[in-house]
Design a protein around this motif. Sequence first.
Motif, PDB file in Angstrom:
ATOM      1  N   GLN A   1      -5.430 -11.048 -87.330  1.00  0.00           N
ATOM      2  CA  GLN A   1      -6.260 -11.908 -86.469  1.00  0.00           C
ATOM      3  C   GLN A   1      -7.270 -12.703 -87.287  1.00  0.00           C
TER       4      GLN A   1
ATOM      5  N   THR B   1     -18.216 -14.435 -79.829  1.00  0.00           N
ATOM      6  CA  THR B   1     -19.377 -13.545 -79.993  1.00  0.00           C
ATOM      7  C   THR B   1     -19.796 -13.580 -81.472  1.00  0.00           C
TER       8      THR B   1
ATOM      9  N   ARG C   1      -5.961 -12.031 -76.290  1.00  0.00           N
ATOM     10  CA  ARG C   1      -6.544 -10.807 -76.859  1.00  0.00           C
ATOM     11  C   ARG C   1      -7.999 -11.066 -77.172  1.00  0.00           C
ATOM     12  N   GLY C   2      -8.700  -9.980 -77.578  1.00  0.00           N
ATOM     13  CA  GLY C   2     -10.146 -10.073 -77.725  1.00  0.00           C
ATOM     14  C   GLY C   2     -10.748  -9.580 -76.413  1.00  0.00           C
ATOM     15  N   ALA C   3     -11.745  -8.693 -76.527  1.00  0.00           N
ATOM     16  CA  ALA C   3     -12.216  -7.970 -75.336  1.00  0.00           C
ATOM     17  C   ALA C   3     -12.600  -8.881 -74.158  1.00  0.00           C
TER      18      ALA C   3
ATOM     19  N   PHE D   1      -7.980   0.301 -83.233  1.00  0.00           N
ATOM     20  CA  PHE D   1      -9.445   0.189 -83.294  1.00  0.00           C
ATOM     21  C   PHE D   1     -10.023   1.382 -84.024  1.00  0.00           C
TER      22      PHE D   1
ATOM     23  N   ARG E   1      -4.205  -2.295 -71.766  1.00  0.00           N
ATOM     24  CA  ARG E   1      -4.839  -1.927 -73.043  1.00  0.00           C
ATOM     25  C   ARG E   1      -6.062  -1.049 -72.724  1.00  0.00           C
TER      26      ARG E   1
ATOM     27  N   ALA F   1     -11.145 -15.209 -78.535  1.00  0.00           N
ATOM     28  CA  ALA F   1     -11.307 -13.830 -78.065  1.00  0.00           C
ATOM     29  C   ALA F   1     -12.194 -13.757 -76.826  1.00  0.00           C
TER      30      ALA F   1
ATOM     31  N   SER G   1     -17.095  -6.610 -80.675  1.00  0.00           N
ATOM     32  CA  SER G   1     -16.822  -5.231 -80.273  1.00  0.00           C
ATOM     33  C   SER G   1     -15.947  -5.197 -79.029  1.00  0.00           C
ATOM     34  N   ASP G   2     -15.190  -4.124 -78.920  1.00  0.00           N
ATOM     35  CA  ASP G   2     -14.350  -3.891 -77.735  1.00  0.00           C
ATOM     36  C   ASP G   2     -15.016  -2.950 -76.748  1.00  0.00           C
TER      37      ASP G   2
ATOM     38  N   ASN H   1     -14.422  -1.338 -82.557  1.00  0.00           N
ATOM     39  CA  ASN H   1     -13.934  -2.694 -82.842  1.00  0.00           C
ATOM     40  C   ASN H   1     -12.628  -2.564 -83.624  1.00  0.00           C
ATOM     41  N   LYS H   2     -12.041  -3.686 -83.951  1.00  0.00           N
ATOM     42  CA  LYS H   2     -10.750  -3.724 -84.639  1.00  0.00           C
ATOM     43  C   LYS H   2     -10.701  -2.760 -85.821  1.00  0.00           C
TER      44      LYS H   2
ATOM     45  N   CYS I   1     -11.561  -9.361 -88.142  1.00  0.00           N
ATOM     46  CA  CYS I   1     -10.772  -9.667 -86.953  1.00  0.00           C
ATOM     47  C   CYS I   1     -11.141 -11.050 -86.422  1.00  0.00           C
TER      48      CYS I   1
ATOM     49  N   ALA J   1     -13.433 -12.581 -83.368  1.00  0.00           N
ATOM     50  CA  ALA J   1     -14.329 -12.485 -82.204  1.00  0.00           C
ATOM     51  C   ALA J   1     -14.827 -13.899 -81.932  1.00  0.00           C
TER      52      ALA J   1
END
Length: 356
Positions: A203, A176, A53-55, A324, A96, A170, A243-244, A254-255, A164, A166
Motif C-alpha cells: 500500500q 489522516t 481499503r483503509g479504515a 495488522f 474485515r 483510505a 490507525s484501524d 495499524n498495518k 502503509c 492512510a
Amino acid sequence: MSDKVPATVEWAQTDAGPAVRMIDQTRLPGELVMLDCTEVEQVAQAIERLSVRGAPAIGCAAALGMALAAHLSEAETMDGLLRDLAAARERLAATRPTAVNLFWALEQMDQAAREATGADVEGLKRALLQRAQDVVEDDLQRCHAIGRNALELIERGANILTHCNAGALATAGYGTALGVIRAAHEAGRGIHVWADETRPLLQGARLTAWELVTEGIPCTLICDDMAGYVMSQGRVDCVVVGSDRIAANGDVANKIGTYTVAVLAARHNVPFYVAAPLSTVDYELASGAQIPIEERDHDEVRLLAYRAAEPVCPPEVAVYNPAFDVTPNELVAAIVTEKGVARPPFGEALAAMADG
Ligand code: MRU
C-alpha cells in the motif's frame, strides 16, 4: 485529493441503477479504474479484496452499502425492509474484523433507522441514503481538521516517515496521516516524506507514493527493512501513521509493520505520531490486546502484491499473514484527532475527546 482524481467512494447513478462507486485500489498505480457495485454482495467482496481499503474508507463503503441494500429491497412493509437491512448488515460486518470504523459506520446506519421510526418504507430508504452520505462528508471534514490540528507537531523542513496508506484513498478524501502531510505541505512547511513500501500488499509503494507523486509532494520510497537504517542516519524527524482501531488506553492497531517502525523510532528518539478520527477509537476495549487481528490469504505473502503469478518462495512453504499489529501506547508520542492533539496518558485525553 487533486481535482484530477475521483472520489475514493461515493453514491453514483449508473445505467444499471444506483451504485456504490469506488476507485479500484487493487489496480493502482498502473490504472485508475472505477468499480460500480450495484449489489450489496459486490460491496462486501470489494472490501474483502481491498478494492476499497483503509479504515475510514471501509466505513464509508459499508454505510453506502446499507443505503444500497435499502434501495434494492423489494419489501413493502417496514418489517420486511428491516429484515433485508439486517441481512445486509450481517454480510458487511463479516468482511474485515480489525478496523472499527466499519462497525462504527454500521452503527450510524442502525441509528438512522431507529430515528426514522415514524417513516414509511420510502422515507426510511431516503433517511438511510442521507445518513450514508453524511458519514462520507463527515469523514472528509474530520480529515481536514486532523491536518490542521497536527500543524503544531510538524517542523519546517521535516522528514516524515509513514507506513502503509492512510491517505485520500483510505478515507473519504484528504487522509489522516497523509492529511497531516498534505496540511503541512499546503502550509509551506517544505516537508519530505519517506514512504515505507508496506509488504505484503505494498500500500505504501502502490498507493501512498502514487498519491504524493500525483500531488507533487516530495517523497522517497523505501523498502520496509530500510526504515531503521534511514533513522540511524538522522534522516527522519517524525513518524506519522494512521490507525484501524485505537483502544481506550491509546494502544494502536495499524498495518502490519507499524509496531516495528514504532520500536525503531523509540530507539532513535524520533517522535511517533498517530493521526485518526475519533470514529477509530474503540472506547469499549480497555487495551490493544483485545483488538481482533485479521489474518489474510497466504498467497499475499507468496506472491507480489496482486501482480506476479510466480511465487517468490517455494510454494509449499508455511506462511503467516497477520494484516495488522498493535503498537503499545508507551511508544506513541501523540494521537491527533479532529478534536485536537491527545498526549499521554491517553486514557484521560481520549476520554475527554469522546464523540458526543
Ligand atoms: O489493509 P488496509 O490497506 O485496509 O490497511 C490500512 C491501514 O492499515 C491504514 O493505515 C489504516 O486503515 C488507517 S487509514 C486512514
